[in-house]
Design a protein around this motif. Structure first.
Motif, mmCIF file in Angstrom:
data_model
loop_
_atom_site.group_PDB
_atom_site.id
_atom_site.type_symbol
_atom_site.label_atom_id
_atom_site.label_comp_id
_atom_site.label_asym_id
_atom_site.label_seq_id
_atom_site.Cartn_x
_atom_site.Cartn_y
_atom_site.Cartn_z
ATOM 1 N N GLU A 136 13.453 -3.501 -0.231
ATOM 2 C CA GLU A 136 13.288 -3.085 1.165
ATOM 3 C C GLU A 136 12.073 -2.170 1.323
ATOM 4 N N PHE A 137 11.872 -1.269 0.373
ATOM 5 C CA PHE A 137 10.731 -0.364 0.455
ATOM 6 C C PHE A 137 9.419 -1.145 0.306
ATOM 7 N N ALA A 138 9.437 -2.162 -0.535
ATOM 8 C CA ALA A 138 8.249 -3.004 -0.680
ATOM 9 C C ALA A 138 7.925 -3.689 0.642
ATOM 10 N N SER A 139 8.954 -4.129 1.337
ATOM 11 C CA SER A 139 8.754 -4.745 2.653
ATOM 12 C C SER A 139 8.238 -3.723 3.652
ATOM 13 N N MET A 140 8.799 -2.521 3.639
ATOM 14 C CA MET A 140 8.366 -1.468 4.559
ATOM 15 C C MET A 140 6.889 -1.125 4.351
ATOM 16 N N ARG A 141 6.457 -1.108 3.100
ATOM 17 C CA ARG A 141 5.064 -0.772 2.796
ATOM 18 C C ARG A 141 4.075 -1.753 3.428
ATOM 19 N N GLU A 142 4.554 -2.943 3.721
ATOM 20 C CA GLU A 142 3.673 -3.969 4.276
ATOM 21 C C GLU A 142 3.212 -3.650 5.698
ATOM 22 N N HIS A 143 3.832 -2.642 6.344
ATOM 23 C CA HIS A 143 3.401 -2.337 7.708
ATOM 24 C C HIS A 143 1.948 -1.878 7.745
ATOM 25 N N THR A 144 1.424 -1.348 6.639
ATOM 26 C CA THR A 144 0.021 -0.926 6.606
ATOM 27 C C THR A 144 -0.920 -2.120 6.675
ATOM 28 N N THR A 145 -0.647 -3.138 5.869
ATOM 29 C CA THR A 145 -1.517 -4.320 5.868
ATOM 30 C C THR A 145 -1.290 -5.188 7.106
ATOM 31 N N ILE A 146 -0.047 -5.203 7.599
ATOM 32 C CA ILE A 146 0.218 -5.934 8.846
ATOM 33 C C ILE A 146 -0.577 -5.298 9.985
ATOM 34 N N GLY A 147 -0.543 -3.968 10.070
ATOM 35 C CA GLY A 147 -1.290 -3.269 11.118
ATOM 36 C C GLY A 147 -2.780 -3.526 11.026
ATOM 37 N N ALA A 148 -3.320 -3.483 9.792
ATOM 38 C CA ALA A 148 -4.749 -3.741 9.614
ATOM 39 C C ALA A 148 -5.108 -5.162 10.026
ATOM 40 N N LYS A 149 -4.213 -6.095 9.737
ATOM 41 C CA LYS A 149 -4.452 -7.490 10.113
ATOM 42 C C LYS A 149 -4.473 -7.646 11.634
ATOM 43 N N ILE A 150 -3.545 -6.982 12.306
ATOM 44 C CA ILE A 150 -3.485 -7.050 13.770
ATOM 45 C C ILE A 150 -4.781 -6.531 14.395
ATOM 46 N N LEU A 151 -5.356 -5.511 13.775
ATOM 47 C CA LEU A 151 -6.494 -4.815 14.371
ATOM 48 C C LEU A 151 -7.856 -5.262 13.831
ATOM 49 N N GLU A 152 -7.895 -6.244 12.959
ATOM 50 C CA GLU A 152 -9.163 -6.636 12.348
ATOM 51 C C GLU A 152 -10.061 -7.403 13.316
ATOM 52 N N ASP A 153 -11.340 -7.468 12.948
ATOM 53 C CA ASP A 153 -12.347 -8.277 13.647
ATOM 54 C C ASP A 153 -12.596 -7.841 15.090
ATOM 55 N N SER A 154 -12.495 -6.555 15.365
ATOM 56 C CA SER A 154 -12.822 -6.047 16.701
ATOM 57 C C SER A 154 -14.179 -5.363 16.656
ATOM 58 N N ASP A 155 -14.950 -5.487 17.747
ATOM 59 C CA ASP A 155 -16.224 -4.773 17.824
ATOM 60 C C ASP A 155 -16.088 -3.441 18.552
ATOM 61 N N SER A 156 -14.860 -3.067 18.882
ATOM 62 C CA SER A 156 -14.599 -1.777 19.534
ATOM 63 C C SER A 156 -14.510 -0.673 18.483
ATOM 64 N N PRO A 157 -15.319 0.398 18.597
ATOM 65 C CA PRO A 157 -15.211 1.512 17.647
ATOM 66 C C PRO A 157 -13.805 2.098 17.596
ATOM 67 N N LEU A 158 -13.117 2.111 18.731
ATOM 68 C CA LEU A 158 -11.752 2.640 18.774
ATOM 69 C C LEU A 158 -10.810 1.787 17.930
ATOM 70 N N ILE A 159 -10.873 0.468 18.096
ATOM 71 C CA ILE A 159 -9.993 -0.417 17.344
ATOM 72 C C ILE A 159 -10.388 -0.441 15.866
ATOM 73 N N GLN A 160 -11.673 -0.362 15.570
ATOM 74 C CA GLN A 160 -12.121 -0.316 14.185
ATOM 75 C C GLN A 160 -11.557 0.908 13.470
#
Length: 326
Positions: free
Chosen positions: A208-232
């Motif tokens: 379960e903790f291994a699954s919880m840790r994935e929220h970091t990479t999931i979040g980065a994936k959601i926010l990738e490839d933006s040209d907005s300095p805020l989103i970057q």
């Protein structure tokens, strides 16, 4: 159908009002006032998108009108362009000093008036879009926190803690504000974590903790490839806010200054507020206990210089907590 922008034209001479009407009527909705007091009444009833304002008028001058508008939070955002026969550097300085955005001299040049109006309305629209952009980021961040926090004010508090710590470190006001704006998105990846894990009242299993840790990479994936300095910046925070100074954090085991400064700042702010907030799986710690943990983990979990700074601004942190707690 999108309405045309509304412009208020203020001048005590009817001839001048008619000239402006001829120049702008095809592209904008126009309202008119022949005195400063009448202008304020029109603005109160139906605020325009922009004001063309004569300076020299009987009674209340254009300078007085502009000063009154900028002193009122409800109207201070409306751009004011002075239209005047005055052509003196001191007069121009006085206009800008009370908050005008531009100056047009009489007799007017139609093309110039149209260009200036269009430019300043575009700037207003850009500011509104930026404000909406920031508001959406904060709301998405709050949505990610909604399920496992006892109060929606966690996002506000930890963002303000982050900005205050950034300022204490010597970061500019402008960039510290960008950190505040991006901080709410640090846990956006939690939307991809099952509720059974996110809301579990007891200790998580290894899986379960291994699954919880994935929220970091999931979040980065959601926010990738933006040209907005805020989103970057938000992407960096999402990926790195669980990294630790001694290299024992996740997802990449970054160590020391290999972790971005912004993520090191947000990590302290986030942990402090998480500790002092009630969650489904724990009771809230006291502020003293949370500060003690920050001190204890200096050089291990946290950047020691930032941890020391955070403890040095304890009174300001507590003021924020008090002001944004139910």
């Amino acid at each position: 159908m999108i309405e045309k922008p509304r412009i208020l034209v203020v001048d005590d001479e009817s001839t001048n009002l008619k000239v402006i009407q001829t120049v702008l009527a095809d592209e904008y909705r126009l309202a008119f006032a022949k005195s400063g007091q009448a202008a304020l009444e029109v603005i109160q009833q139906n605020p325009p998108n922009l004001i063309l304002l004569d300076v020299m008028m009987p009674g209340m001058s254009g300078i007085d009108v502009c000063r009154a508008l900028k002193a009122d939070a409800a109207t201070q955002h409306i751009p004011v362009i002075f239209v005047t026969a005055l052509n003196d550097d001191d007069d121009e300085y006085n206009g800008f000093s009370v908050g005008a955005v531009d100056y047009i001299t009489k007799p007017i040049t139609p093309a110039l008036v149209r260009a200036r109006v269009k430019t300043h309305l575009s700037l207003v629209q850009a500011k509104q879009l930026k404000k909406a952009h920031i508001d959406l980021v904060q709301r998405l961040g709050a949505a990610a926190e909604y399920k496992d926090t006892d109060t929606g004010e966690h996002i506000i508090r930890m963002s303000l803690y982050s900005k205050r710590l950034a300022l204490a470190y010597g970061i500019s006001e402008e960039y510290a504000e960008l950190i505040r704006q991006a901080a709410p998105m640090h846990d956006i990846g939690k939307i991809g974590i099952p509720d059974a894990i996110l809301l579990k009242p007891g200790r998580l299993s290894t899986e379960e903790f291994a699954s919880m840790r994935e929220h970091t990479t999931i979040g980065a994936k959601i926010l990738e490839d933006s040209d907005s300095p805020l989103i970057q910046l938000a992407r960096v925070l999402a990926m790195e806010h669980h990294e630790k100074w001694d290299g024992t954090g996740y997802p990449n085991g970054l160590e020391g200054e290999a972790i971005s400064l912004e993520a090191r700042i947000v990590a302290i702010a986030d942990v402090f507020d998480a500790l002092t907030s009630k969650r489904p799986y724990k009771e809230a710690w006291t502020e003293a206990e949370a500060f003690a943990l920050i001190k204890e983990q200096s050089g291990c979990h946290f950047d020691p210089a930032l941890a020391e700074l955070f403890l040095s601004i304890k009174s300001e942190i507590l003021d924020i907590k008090q002001n944004y707690s139910r």
